[in-house]
Design an enzyme around this catalytic site. Structure first.
Site, PDB file in Angstrom:
ATOM      1  N   ASP A 109       0.782  -1.242   0.000  1.00 20.68           N
ATOM      2  CA  ASP A 109       0.000   0.000   0.000  1.00 20.68           C
ATOM      3  C   ASP A 109       0.812   1.290   0.000  1.00 20.68           C
ATOM      4  OD1 ASP A 109       0.851   0.205   2.710  1.00 20.68           O
ATOM      5  OD2 ASP A 109      -0.904  -0.895   3.409  1.00 20.68           O
ATOM      6  N   HIS A 124       6.649  -7.465  -1.546  1.00 17.01           N
ATOM      7  CA  HIS A 124       5.594  -7.830  -2.501  1.00 17.01           C
ATOM      8  C   HIS A 124       5.233  -6.694  -3.459  1.00 17.01           C
ATOM      9  CE1 HIS A 124       4.216 -11.101   0.569  1.00 17.01           C
ATOM     10  NE2 HIS A 124       5.334 -11.406  -0.047  1.00 17.01           N
ATOM     11  N   SER A 195       0.495 -12.574   9.994  1.00 16.30           N
ATOM     12  CA  SER A 195       0.190 -13.928  10.467  1.00 16.30           C
ATOM     13  C   SER A 195       1.412 -14.832  10.321  1.00 16.30           C
ATOM     14  CB  SER A 195      -0.984 -14.499   9.670  1.00 16.30           C
ATOM     15  OG  SER A 195      -0.656 -14.523   8.292  1.00 16.30           O
TER      16      SER A 195
END
Ligand code: CNA
Length: 242
Positions: A109, A124, A195
């Site tokens: 983002d 990423h 996670s």
């Protein structure tokens, strides 16, 4: 949820002592900015779509059904007007103070840079930048947002793809090596809002040996047992309390 003062105090002391912090984060860092994560309580993986959730982030869908790929990207991923939160801002402040060595993020983002951070490794990629899949001409995200259907290159009519790593694509090994090197040289690793399930997150965290490891995450992670300080709370809230 009440904030655990004792843990915040331990974290505050550890951060005060540290001079070379590395932060490794994921989608949970941006949920307090209003961006859903994947596997959290309100994550994209818990919502109902026509296809399994991973498919919408796959090279396969982009290749075989680009209309559907871009429909999802525009509606679910790109259509957010979000601002950095307390976690992004605190990390930028540490960088200015010379305490932070690097931010390694799985996020796409660009909110760390928007908060003022410069030492950011985006494993990423970044959704705000795009390129033509054929001639590699660079585009801004407006080339996707301000068009309909399949966004096409003005020069060669190739498909314009956001610069993010999709399922089915390889991560940049040089970036990975750089990230691992930062973690090895850090005097403290803070892991937050992830996670730790997407490869190679766990192996990167294993590069932190004999140094304090802090995990701040709402949900459980496979490395909780290894953490010196473990805080089950919202990262923005924790960083505001520091
Ligand atoms: P994930 O698997 O969705 O895990 C997010 C974790 O964060 C979960 O364990 C949540 O419990 C936890 N969490 C949620 N909100 C908070 C909070 N406020 N404070 C602390 N913990 C919180 O996401 P990962 O990053 O681990 O997985 C990597 C994927 C997610 C990457 O491929 C990303 O590109 C992808 N992703 C990125 C964004 C983004 O850029 N903002 C959004 C959604 C998914």
């Amino acid at each position: 949820m009440e904030i655990n003062e004792e843990k915040i105090e331990s974290l505050r002391k550890a951060v005060d002592k540290a001079e070379n912090i590395v932060f490794f984060g994921g989608a949970g860092v941006s949920t307090e900015s209003g961006l859903p994560d994947f596997r959290g309580e309100k994550g994209l993986y818990r919502q109902k779509y026509g296809l399994p959730p991973e498919s919408y982030f796959s090279l396969r869908l982009l290749k075989y059904d680009p209309e559907e790929f871009f429909k999802f990207q525009r509606k679910r991923i790109l259509g957010y007007d979000v601002k950095p939160n307390a976690a992004h801002l605190k990390l930028a402040e540490w960088e200015k103070q010379g305490k932070l060595r690097a931010i390694i993020t799985q996020n796409i983002d660009g909110l760390h840079q928007e908060a003022g951070s410069k030492k950011v490794i985006e494993l990423h990629g970044n959704i705000k930048h795009c390129h033509c899949m054929v001639c590699h001409k660079s585009y801004k995200i407006s080339a996707v947002m301000e068009t309909e259907g399949i966004p096409r290159c003005k020069i060669c009519r190739g498909i314009i793809k956001p610069d993010t790593v999709l399922y089915g694509e390889k991560l940049d090994v040089r970036l990975l090596e750089k990230a691992a090197d930062h973690i090895r040289k850090a005097d403290m690793l803070i892991v937050g809002g992830t996670s730790l399930t997407v490869t190679p997150a766990v192996s990167l965290v294993h590069e932190c040996k004999d140094k304090p490891l802090v995990i701040i995450n709402l949900g459980l992670t496979p490395l909780d047992g290894r953490a010196n300080i473990r805080i089950y709370d919202k990262i923005g809230k924790v960083f505001s309390a520091l």
